[in-house]
Design an enzyme around this catalytic site. Structure first.
Site, short mmCIF file in Angstrom:
data_model
loop_
_atom_site.label_atom_id
_atom_site.label_comp_id
_atom_site.label_asym_id
_atom_site.label_seq_id
_atom_site.Cartn_x
_atom_site.Cartn_y
_atom_site.Cartn_z
N SER A 28 34.68 42.30 36.84
CA SER A 28 34.19 42.65 38.17
C SER A 28 35.17 43.59 38.82
O SER A 28 36.39 43.36 38.78
CB SER A 28 34.02 41.39 39.03
OG SER A 28 33.51 41.72 40.31
N HIS A 83 31.20 49.33 43.44
CA HIS A 83 31.28 47.97 42.89
C HIS A 83 30.60 47.97 41.53
O HIS A 83 29.62 48.68 41.30
CB HIS A 83 30.56 46.98 43.82
CG HIS A 83 30.12 45.72 43.12
ND1 HIS A 83 28.83 45.54 42.66
CD2 HIS A 83 30.80 44.60 42.79
CE1 HIS A 83 28.74 44.35 42.09
NE2 HIS A 83 29.91 43.77 42.15
N ASN A 138 29.96 45.14 37.92
CA ASN A 138 30.16 43.82 37.31
C ASN A 138 29.32 43.74 36.04
O ASN A 138 28.16 44.14 36.04
CB ASN A 138 29.74 42.72 38.30
CG ASN A 138 29.74 41.34 37.66
OD1 ASN A 138 28.70 40.86 37.21
ND2 ASN A 138 30.89 40.72 37.61
N ARG A 143 28.68 40.75 32.91
CA ARG A 143 29.01 39.36 32.64
C ARG A 143 28.08 38.76 31.57
O ARG A 143 26.99 39.26 31.30
CB ARG A 143 28.91 38.53 33.92
CG ARG A 143 27.54 38.59 34.56
CD ARG A 143 27.53 37.97 35.96
NE ARG A 143 26.21 38.06 36.56
CZ ARG A 143 25.76 39.12 37.23
NH1 ARG A 143 26.52 40.19 37.37
NH2 ARG A 143 24.55 39.11 37.75
N GLY A 174 36.25 28.59 41.34
CA GLY A 174 36.93 29.81 40.92
C GLY A 174 38.19 30.05 41.73
O GLY A 174 38.47 29.39 42.73
N ARG A 175 38.94 31.04 41.30
CA ARG A 175 40.20 31.38 41.96
C ARG A 175 39.89 32.21 43.21
O ARG A 175 39.39 33.34 43.11
CB ARG A 175 41.10 32.15 41.00
CG ARG A 175 42.48 32.46 41.58
CD ARG A 175 43.36 33.02 40.48
NE ARG A 175 44.71 33.28 40.97
CZ ARG A 175 45.12 34.47 41.43
NH1 ARG A 175 44.28 35.48 41.48
NH2 ARG A 175 46.36 34.64 41.85
N ILE A 176 40.20 31.67 44.38
CA ILE A 176 39.80 32.28 45.64
C ILE A 176 40.36 33.69 45.79
O ILE A 176 39.65 34.60 46.23
CB ILE A 176 40.24 31.40 46.83
CG1 ILE A 176 39.53 30.04 46.78
CG2 ILE A 176 39.94 32.10 48.15
CD1 ILE A 176 38.02 30.13 46.82
N GLU A 177 41.63 33.90 45.45
CA GLU A 177 42.23 35.22 45.62
C GLU A 177 41.47 36.27 44.80
O GLU A 177 41.29 37.40 45.25
CB GLU A 177 43.71 35.20 45.21
CG GLU A 177 44.61 34.52 46.21
CD GLU A 177 44.61 35.20 47.57
OE1 GLU A 177 44.65 36.44 47.61
OE2 GLU A 177 44.54 34.49 48.59
N SER A 178 41.05 35.90 43.60
CA SER A 178 40.32 36.85 42.76
C SER A 178 38.91 37.07 43.27
O SER A 178 38.39 38.19 43.24
CB SER A 178 40.29 36.35 41.31
OG SER A 178 41.60 36.28 40.78
#
Length: 301
Positions: A88, A102, A104, A106, A259-263
């Site tokens: 992404s 943008h 993505n 997947r 999921g990882r919030i920062e990412s």
């Protein structure tokens, strides 16, 4: 298939980030490797305060394990395991005349209690969000998307272009987020297309990304702009934030799967404005953009 696609996005991340660093000429991507307690992890790469890119990220991840409750409800199953991986990216340029972009791509698998694949699919796409509209840029972006699609089916571009226009729609504002591109989801095996065919198509689109965006960024990056132009960019970035936090499936999937919030929130722009009941002057370039965003347009004649 999952190993094949994960290897592909690892290599694609390398090629995209190296090219973007070359284009920016100043900033470099900072890499952050992370692990997910339930299974999997990712490699986040973020660029900030560059010559061209004010903020951007090109991230890959693969997550797996037991289906979270939210996804069990969504898929109508009592139990099961899953695997998901993808790349992404979001780029927020400094110059208001360079559009945000943008993309993505997947892949998803779901398994029964014995580890057999119950269902699998590909999804993804790419879309452009300009703040000032140049018709030739929109035509270029869509032409690259169409060329990638046409190598696999003449039906893909019109279908996935329409899906993109429908998906990236802020219905609470009754306007498009940008000028679209491609969006596809749940690309499964059919009588006509094998999963390898789906892989070949998705990777074709992924490989076309740099050609769809870099020429636009290089063409517009040196246009002189004023604070008024910057203010408009930041107001429109607010609409971008609204879409990502209210409607975006990828954001919601990340939140539902721990999921990882920062990412996940890497996609948000660094500086945003929300002005109460803001309307641009009639006949202005800003107003012309809103006219285009009110109705999806065919950019390729």
């Amino acid at each position: 298939m999952k190993d094949q696609f994960y290897t592909y996005i690892q290599n694609l991340q390398d090629s995209i980030t190296s090219k973007l660093e070359e284009v920016d000429g100043v900033a470099k991507f900072n890499e952050d490797n992370w692990k997910r307690t339930e299974g999997g992890g990712g490699r986040t790469r973020v660029i900030e305060n560059g010559n061209i890119f004010e903020k951007g990220g090109v991230n890959i991840s693969k997550v797996f394990g037991e289906l979270p409750e939210a996804l069990r409800k969504q898929f109508g199953v009592d139990s099961g395991d899953f695997f998901a991986c993808g790349l992404s990216l979001v780029l927020h340029p400094k110059n208001p005349f360079v559009p945000t972009v943008h993309a993505n791509w997947r892949y998803f698998e779901m398994y029964d209690g014995e580890g057999n694949i119950v269902t699998q699919w590909f999804g993804g796409g790419q879309d452009l969000t300009p703040y000032y509209l140049f018709n030739e840029d929109a035509t270029h972006f869509h032409s690259v998307c169409k060329d990638a699609c046409d190598k696999h089916s003449a039906e893909f571009y019109p279908k996935f272009k329409e899906t993109c226009d429908t998906y990236f729609w802020n219905d609470h504002r009754n306007e498009a987020r940008g000028i679209g591109g491609l969006f596809f989801d749940y690309l499964k095996e059919t009588d006509e297309f094998s999963m390898q065919d789906r892989y070949d198509f998705v990777t074709e689109v992924g490989n076309s990304f740099l050609n769809s965006y870099v020429p636009i960024a290089e063409k517009r990056k040196d246009i002189i702009y004023t604070q008024e132009h910057k203010d408009w960019q930041e107001v429109r970035r607010g609409r971008y934030v609204e879409f990502n936090l209210v409607h975006d499936r990828g954001t919601l999937f990340g939140l539902k799967t721990n999921g990882r919030i920062e990412s996940i929130l890497m996609s948000l722009p660094p500086v945003v404005q929300w002005k109460y009941n803001h309307h641009p002057e009639k006949g202005s370039e800003e107003a012309k953009l809103l006219e285009v965003l009110a109705t999806p347009k065919d950019w390729i004649q």
